[in-house]
Design a protein around this motif. Structure first.
Motif, PDB file in Angstrom:
ATOM      1  N   ALA A   1     -78.232   3.604  57.495  1.00  0.00           N
ATOM      2  CA  ALA A   1     -78.520   2.626  56.433  1.00  0.00           C
ATOM      3  C   ALA A   1     -79.503   1.568  56.917  1.00  0.00           C
ATOM      4  CB  ALA A   1     -77.223   1.975  55.961  1.00  0.00           C
ATOM      5  N   LYS A   2     -79.259   1.059  58.115  1.00  0.00           N
ATOM      6  CA  LYS A   2     -80.133   0.012  58.660  1.00  0.00           C
ATOM      7  C   LYS A   2     -81.566   0.509  58.799  1.00  0.00           C
ATOM      8  CE  LYS A   2     -80.667  -3.026  62.685  1.00  0.00           C
ATOM      9  NZ  LYS A   2     -80.057  -3.442  63.986  1.00  0.00           N
TER      10      LYS A   2
ATOM     11  N   LEU B   1     -83.365   1.374  55.328  1.00  0.00           N
ATOM     12  CA  LEU B   1     -83.766   0.148  54.637  1.00  0.00           C
ATOM     13  C   LEU B   1     -84.970  -0.514  55.306  1.00  0.00           C
ATOM     14  CD1 LEU B   1     -80.218  -1.232  53.851  1.00  0.00           C
ATOM     15  CD2 LEU B   1     -81.995  -0.808  52.136  1.00  0.00           C
TER      16      LEU B   1
ATOM     17  N   ASP C   1     -87.286   1.170  56.758  1.00  0.00           N
ATOM     18  CA  ASP C   1     -88.339   2.184  56.743  1.00  0.00           C
ATOM     19  C   ASP C   1     -88.652   2.704  58.145  1.00  0.00           C
ATOM     20  OD1 ASP C   1     -89.918   3.834  55.156  1.00  0.00           O
ATOM     21  OD2 ASP C   1     -91.715   2.608  55.454  1.00  0.00           O
TER      22      ASP C   1
ATOM     23  N   VAL D   1     -79.563   4.098  48.821  1.00  0.00           N
ATOM     24  CA  VAL D   1     -80.541   3.111  49.286  1.00  0.00           C
ATOM     25  C   VAL D   1     -81.704   3.021  48.306  1.00  0.00           C
ATOM     26  CG1 VAL D   1     -82.217   2.591  51.110  1.00  0.00           C
ATOM     27  CG2 VAL D   1     -79.912   3.329  51.718  1.00  0.00           C
TER      28      VAL D   1
ATOM     29  N   MET E   1     -72.468   1.650  50.717  1.00  0.00           N
ATOM     30  CA  MET E   1     -73.764   0.987  50.557  1.00  0.00           C
ATOM     31  C   MET E   1     -73.647  -0.289  49.729  1.00  0.00           C
ATOM     32  SD  MET E   1     -76.146   2.148  52.388  1.00  0.00           S
ATOM     33  CE  MET E   1     -77.233   0.912  51.671  1.00  0.00           C
TER      34      MET E   1
ATOM     35  N   ARG F   1     -75.053  -3.735  51.445  1.00  0.00           N
ATOM     36  CA  ARG F   1     -76.036  -4.620  50.837  1.00  0.00           C
ATOM     37  C   ARG F   1     -75.472  -6.034  50.648  1.00  0.00           C
ATOM     38  NH1 ARG F   1     -80.545  -2.329  48.625  1.00  0.00           N
ATOM     39  NH2 ARG F   1     -80.597  -0.067  48.358  1.00  0.00           N
TER      40      ARG F   1
ATOM     41  N   ILE G   1     -78.803  -7.848  51.321  1.00  0.00           N
ATOM     42  CA  ILE G   1     -80.025  -7.085  51.087  1.00  0.00           C
ATOM     43  C   ILE G   1     -80.165  -6.802  49.587  1.00  0.00           C
ATOM     44  CG2 ILE G   1     -81.204  -4.892  51.532  1.00  0.00           C
ATOM     45  CD1 ILE G   1     -79.671  -4.823  54.215  1.00  0.00           C
TER      46      ILE G   1
END
Length: 337
Positions: free
Chosen positions: A198-199, A202, A204, A282, A328, A332, A337
């Protein structure tokens, strides 16, 4: 009010287990070393939420510290013990095996000695699906031989099963060892795939996908695991009076009040499907760095959860995509986020 002692109470599973017990009206004594294996801030946040309850007592110490567990057992006389404290992680056990020896082997010994002196009604002790090691017959059943662990982490956890069985036999300590399968969900460990993926997605940044993605895991949502544990508390194993009458498929020891249980979703999912579910939640595709298999890892895990259902009437049931979406949502919110 019943009292439970939860080791590793500020950890991922320990926090959720302690929270459920408090909700159900238990008094919880939680011990955690607050080690820096991963971000201590996360552990502190979990513990602070538990301490909001007047029925929670936090002890910050190592389970392997000589005398600590004996003191806690003597003072609080817990009726249930849920032993979750451990040095976790397959890959880290290659880099720092001594920490696994100390936390997993010596820590469990300290707990067993305390239970010998002040016996609880039921000991529930965490093992791992990694104990099945090189087994290739699936789904994994509790009655399968598990003699060929492929990581030192798994070897230490299988050793704790053997240690606990000997104490159950010698001192009549009702003990359930539970092997859990790839647990994930809110407040998870940062070193585990969901948090790492996930990190990086997010941000990229590319994610490392081992064995070129050709892996399967029996993903188990945290709420399902905790519900199974709670139901098991009131189901301590009983030493059989006749070893020949242990039912087929039951891992109950013929000579001790001791049982091994799988807690898994009984539904192996391809790793690439899990990554796809994360991408969907995501809202962007992941850049993937495909890599070779890592030492100590296994191709697949798959739990036979029939025995758990026979004993408790419950089988974990959260669909992987639903669990990923919930994870998720938490991620967030927590990281704003």
């Amino acid at each position: 009010m019943q009292t439970a002692l939860v080791t590793g109470s500020a950890g991922f599973i320990g926090y959720h287990t302690s929270k459920r017990l408090l909700t159900e009206g238990w008094k919880v004594i939680g011990i955690d070393s607050m080690s820096d294996y991963y971000d201590v801030t996360l552990k502190q946040r979990r513990q602070a939420m538990l301490e909001a309850s007047p029925n929670f007592t936090a002890i910050n110490d190592k389970v392997e510290t000589p005398g600590t567990m004996m003191t806690l057992f003597k003072k609080y006389r817990p009726s249930a013990v849920i032993h979750l404290a451990a040095q976790a992680g397959v890959r880290y056990s290659i880099e720092n095996p001594r920490s696994y020896l100390e936390a997993n082997i010596i820590g469990t010994f300290e707990i067993l000695e305390a239970a010998r002196a002040f016996p609880p009604k039921h000991m529930l002790m965490a093992s791992t699906s990694s104990a099945y090691g090189a087994n290739t017959h699936m789904p994994y059943s509790e009655t399968d031989k598990a003699d060929h662990q492929v990581s030192f982490y798994a070897a230490t956890k299988k050793s704790t099963e053997n240690m606990a069985h000997s104490y159950a036999h010698l001192f009549d300590l009702p003990t359930t060892m539970f092997r859990f399968f790839t647990v994930y969900g809110p407040w998870g460990r940062p070193d585990m795939a969901p948090m790492k993926f996930a990190k990086r997605i997010l941000a990229d940044d590319p994610i490392d996908v081992y064995n070129h993605g050709q892996m399967k895991r029996d993903f188990t949502y945290i709420d399902d695991l905790v519900h199974a544990l709670f139901l098991l508390i009131s189901k301590p194993p009983v030493r059989p009076t006749d070893a020949d009458k242990v039912p087929a498929g039951d891992s109950l020891s013929p000579v001790a009040p001791f049982r091994v249980l799988n807690i898994g979703n009984a539904q192996p999912e391809p790793l690439m499907d899990f990554i796809e579910a994360l991408e969907t939640s995501v809202g962007r595709p992941a850049k993937k760095n495909f890599m070779e298999m890592q030492a100590g890892d296994v191709m697949a895990t798959w739990a036979n959860a029939d025995l758990l259902k026979d004993i408790t009437g419950y089988r974990p049931k959260t669909a992987m995509r639903d669990g990923v979406a919930r994870f998720m949502d938490w991620y967030r919110n927590f990281y704003e986020i």
